[in-house]
Design a protein around this motif. Structure first.
Motif, PDB file in Angstrom:
ATOM      1  N   VAL A   1       0.844  -1.204   0.000  1.00 11.65           N
ATOM      2  CA  VAL A   1       0.000   0.000   0.000  1.00 11.65           C
ATOM      3  C   VAL A   1       0.876   1.250   0.000  1.00 11.65           C
ATOM      4  O   VAL A   1       0.656   2.183  -0.786  1.00 11.65           O
ATOM      5  CB  VAL A   1      -0.956  -0.005   1.214  1.00 11.65           C
ATOM      6  CG1 VAL A   1      -1.674   1.329   1.357  1.00 11.65           C
ATOM      7  CG2 VAL A   1      -1.969  -1.154   1.087  1.00 11.65           C
ATOM      8  N   LEU A   2       1.874   1.289   0.875  1.00 10.21           N
ATOM      9  CA  LEU A   2       2.750   2.454   0.956  1.00 10.21           C
ATOM     10  C   LEU A   2       3.492   2.696  -0.359  1.00 10.21           C
ATOM     11  O   LEU A   2       3.684   3.847  -0.767  1.00 10.21           O
ATOM     12  CB  LEU A   2       3.759   2.294   2.096  1.00 10.21           C
ATOM     13  CG  LEU A   2       3.183   2.330   3.511  1.00 10.21           C
ATOM     14  CD1 LEU A   2       4.272   2.028   4.537  1.00 10.21           C
ATOM     15  CD2 LEU A   2       2.525   3.671   3.795  1.00 10.21           C
ATOM     16  N   MET A   3       3.894   1.628  -1.023  1.00 15.88           N
ATOM     17  CA  MET A   3       4.613   1.761  -2.288  1.00 15.88           C
ATOM     18  C   MET A   3       3.766   2.467  -3.345  1.00 15.88           C
ATOM     19  O   MET A   3       4.297   3.171  -4.200  1.00 15.88           O
ATOM     20  CB  MET A   3       5.024   0.374  -2.819  1.00 15.88           C
ATOM     21  CG  MET A   3       6.059  -0.341  -1.997  1.00 15.88           C
ATOM     22  SD  MET A   3       7.695   0.391  -2.044  1.00 15.88           S
ATOM     23  CE  MET A   3       8.113   0.206  -3.757  1.00 15.88           C
ATOM     24  N   ASP A   4       2.469   2.273  -3.300  1.00 16.61           N
ATOM     25  CA  ASP A   4       1.606   2.833  -4.340  1.00 16.61           C
ATOM     26  C   ASP A   4       0.985   4.177  -3.994  1.00 16.61           C
ATOM     27  O   ASP A   4       0.169   4.700  -4.764  1.00 16.61           O
ATOM     28  CB  ASP A   4       0.514   1.819  -4.722  1.00 16.61           C
ATOM     29  CG  ASP A   4       1.027   0.792  -5.714  1.00 16.61           C
ATOM     30  OD1 ASP A   4       1.996   1.091  -6.436  1.00 16.61           O
ATOM     31  OD2 ASP A   4       0.456  -0.307  -5.782  1.00 16.61           O
ATOM     32  N   ILE A   5       1.356   4.774  -2.880  1.00 14.29           N
ATOM     33  CA  ILE A   5       0.814   6.101  -2.540  1.00 14.29           C
ATOM     34  C   ILE A   5       1.305   7.155  -3.528  1.00 14.29           C
ATOM     35  O   ILE A   5       0.514   7.963  -4.021  1.00 14.29           O
ATOM     36  CB  ILE A   5       1.155   6.478  -1.085  1.00 14.29           C
ATOM     37  CG1 ILE A   5       0.324   5.613  -0.130  1.00 14.29           C
ATOM     38  CG2 ILE A   5       0.884   7.962  -0.837  1.00 14.29           C
ATOM     39  CD1 ILE A   5       0.652   5.808   1.332  1.00 14.29           C
ATOM     40  N   GLN A   6       2.576   7.159  -3.841  1.00 15.10           N
ATOM     41  CA  GLN A   6       3.124   8.148  -4.771  1.00 15.10           C
ATOM     42  C   GLN A   6       2.457   8.047  -6.156  1.00 15.10           C
ATOM     43  O   GLN A   6       2.007   9.054  -6.683  1.00 15.10           O
ATOM     44  CB  GLN A   6       4.648   8.014  -4.844  1.00 15.10           C
ATOM     45  CG  GLN A   6       5.332   9.056  -5.709  1.00 15.10           C
ATOM     46  CD  GLN A   6       5.711   8.521  -7.075  1.00 15.10           C
ATOM     47  OE1 GLN A   6       6.017   7.352  -7.236  1.00 15.10           O
ATOM     48  NE2 GLN A   6       5.669   9.383  -8.061  1.00 15.10           N
ATOM     49  N   PRO A   7       2.333   6.856  -6.763  1.00 17.97           N
ATOM     50  CA  PRO A   7       1.626   6.783  -8.041  1.00 17.97           C
ATOM     51  C   PRO A   7       0.154   7.208  -7.935  1.00 17.97           C
ATOM     52  O   PRO A   7      -0.387   7.818  -8.864  1.00 17.97           O
ATOM     53  CB  PRO A   7       1.739   5.315  -8.443  1.00 17.97           C
ATOM     54  CG  PRO A   7       2.922   4.810  -7.710  1.00 17.97           C
ATOM     55  CD  PRO A   7       2.972   5.581  -6.429  1.00 17.97           C
ATOM     56  N   LEU A   8      -0.483   6.908  -6.815  1.00 17.87           N
ATOM     57  CA  LEU A   8      -1.872   7.327  -6.628  1.00 17.87           C
ATOM     58  C   LEU A   8      -1.983   8.845  -6.631  1.00 17.87           C
ATOM     59  O   LEU A   8      -2.882   9.414  -7.265  1.00 17.87           O
ATOM     60  CB  LEU A   8      -2.430   6.751  -5.324  1.00 17.87           C
ATOM     61  CG  LEU A   8      -3.871   7.149  -4.968  1.00 17.87           C
ATOM     62  CD1 LEU A   8      -4.841   6.646  -6.040  1.00 17.87           C
ATOM     63  CD2 LEU A   8      -4.249   6.606  -3.604  1.00 17.87           C
ATOM     64  N   ILE A   9      -1.067   9.507  -5.949  1.00 17.26           N
ATOM     65  CA  ILE A   9      -1.072  10.978  -5.921  1.00 17.26           C
ATOM     66  C   ILE A   9      -0.883  11.527  -7.338  1.00 17.26           C
ATOM     67  O   ILE A   9      -1.563  12.476  -7.749  1.00 17.26           O
ATOM     68  CB  ILE A   9       0.004  11.513  -4.958  1.00 17.26           C
ATOM     69  CG1 ILE A   9      -0.387  11.174  -3.515  1.00 17.26           C
ATOM     70  CG2 ILE A   9       0.203  13.022  -5.130  1.00 17.26           C
ATOM     71  CD1 ILE A   9       0.707  11.423  -2.493  1.00 17.26           C
ATOM     72  N   VAL A  10       0.006  10.918  -8.112  1.00 12.83           N
ATOM     73  CA  VAL A  10       0.224  11.360  -9.494  1.00 12.83           C
ATOM     74  C   VAL A  10      -1.041  11.156 -10.325  1.00 12.83           C
ATOM     75  O   VAL A  10      -1.426  12.029 -11.106  1.00 12.83           O
ATOM     76  CB  VAL A  10       1.433  10.632 -10.125  1.00 12.83           C
ATOM     77  CG1 VAL A  10       1.539  10.919 -11.622  1.00 12.83           C
ATOM     78  CG2 VAL A  10       2.721  11.011  -9.405  1.00 12.83           C
ATOM     79  N   LEU A  11      -1.707  10.028 -10.148  1.00 13.96           N
ATOM     80  CA  LEU A  11      -2.946   9.782 -10.889  1.00 13.96           C
ATOM     81  C   LEU A  11      -4.039  10.776 -10.524  1.00 13.96           C
ATOM     82  O   LEU A  11      -4.799  11.225 -11.385  1.00 13.96           O
ATOM     83  CB  LEU A  11      -3.437   8.347 -10.647  1.00 13.96           C
ATOM     84  CG  LEU A  11      -2.626   7.246 -11.310  1.00 13.96           C
ATOM     85  CD1 LEU A  11      -3.124   5.881 -10.849  1.00 13.96           C
ATOM     86  CD2 LEU A  11      -2.698   7.351 -12.827  1.00 13.96           C
ATOM     87  N   ILE A  12      -4.121  11.126  -9.254  1.00 17.51           N
ATOM     88  CA  ILE A  12      -5.158  12.065  -8.801  1.00 17.51           C
ATOM     89  C   ILE A  12      -4.853  13.491  -9.263  1.00 17.51           C
ATOM     90  O   ILE A  12      -5.742  14.182  -9.752  1.00 17.51           O
ATOM     91  CB  ILE A  12      -5.300  12.015  -7.258  1.00 17.51           C
ATOM     92  CG1 ILE A  12      -5.916  10.672  -6.843  1.00 17.51           C
ATOM     93  CG2 ILE A  12      -6.149  13.181  -6.747  1.00 17.51           C
ATOM     94  CD1 ILE A  12      -5.885  10.412  -5.344  1.00 17.51           C
ATOM     95  N   THR A  13      -3.611  13.912  -9.132  1.00 17.04           N
ATOM     96  CA  THR A  13      -3.252  15.299  -9.439  1.00 17.04           C
ATOM     97  C   THR A  13      -2.855  15.509 -10.891  1.00 17.04           C
ATOM     98  O   THR A  13      -2.907  16.634 -11.390  1.00 17.04           O
ATOM     99  CB  THR A  13      -2.086  15.785  -8.552  1.00 17.04           C
ATOM    100  OG1 THR A  13      -0.914  15.028  -8.866  1.00 17.04           O
ATOM    101  CG2 THR A  13      -2.436  15.669  -7.082  1.00 17.04           C
ATOM    102  N   GLY A  14      -2.439  14.451 -11.546  1.00 14.91           N
ATOM    103  CA  GLY A  14      -1.962  14.584 -12.914  1.00 14.91           C
ATOM    104  C   GLY A  14      -0.567  15.192 -12.993  1.00 14.91           C
ATOM    105  O   GLY A  14      -0.096  15.539 -14.072  1.00 14.91           O
TER     106      GLY A  14
END
Length: 165
Positions: A32-45
């Motif tokens: 879960v922690l590993m994918d926080i950064q990609p999630l933020i990129v997906l949300i913010t673009g």
């Protein structure tokens, strides 16, 4: 990889093989922690989808945080579920380390924007060594095998326990 679920397959295999020497909860927390950064990129673009968190160096830093926070969070959760369990520090560190390492390796096989050795190299030695379909199958089947091994282990432990009563 899609977020986290496919990454759990190898963790189930590790749990089945290593039993008490591996914490699936800490491993999962690391995913879960590993994918926080990609999630933020997906949300913010904004940002690099598989950036620093998906390098060996970044994954190592996340593993340290995951080992510390995951030990306490896992013990609290198990206690809340009335399953008292003390996760040894080495088990937490080992599980988080394997979680981070497996995460970046699996993602490095399928994502062309992932640079394992950043900032030292932009080589992508794992990219495409398996097709995406075969990579997903590998993760799925390792999960099934691990679940089977773990279930057999639990059954065997219960049989031994019942036999000694």
């Amino acid at each position: 990889m899609p977020f986290t679920p496919f990454h759990l397959g190898p963790g189930l295999l590790l749990k089945g093989l290593l039993q008490g020497s591996f914490s699936f909860m800490v491993y999962g927390w690391t995913q879960v922690l590993m994918d926080i950064q990609p999630l933020i990129v997906l949300i913010t673009g904004e940002g690099h989808l598989h950036g620093f968190s998906h390098t060996l160096m970044g994954g190592g830093l996340i593993a340290v945080f995951a080992a510390i926070s995951g030990k306490y969070a896992s013990e609290w959760t198990l206690s809340f579920l009335q399953i008292p369990h003390d996760i040894r520090w080495w088990v937490s560190g080992f599980s988080a380390g394997l979680g981070a390492l497996s995460h970046v390796i699996l993602d490095a096989i399928m994502h062309g924007d992932l640079y394992l050795f950043f900032p030292f190299s932009d080589a992508q030695p794992l990219l495409g060594v398996l097709s995406i379909s075969n990579l997903h199958k590998l993760c799925f089947y390792t999960g099934l095998i691990g679940l089977g091994i773990y279930s057999v282990g639990l059954f065997w432990q219960q049989q031994r326990k019942d036999h000694h009563l």
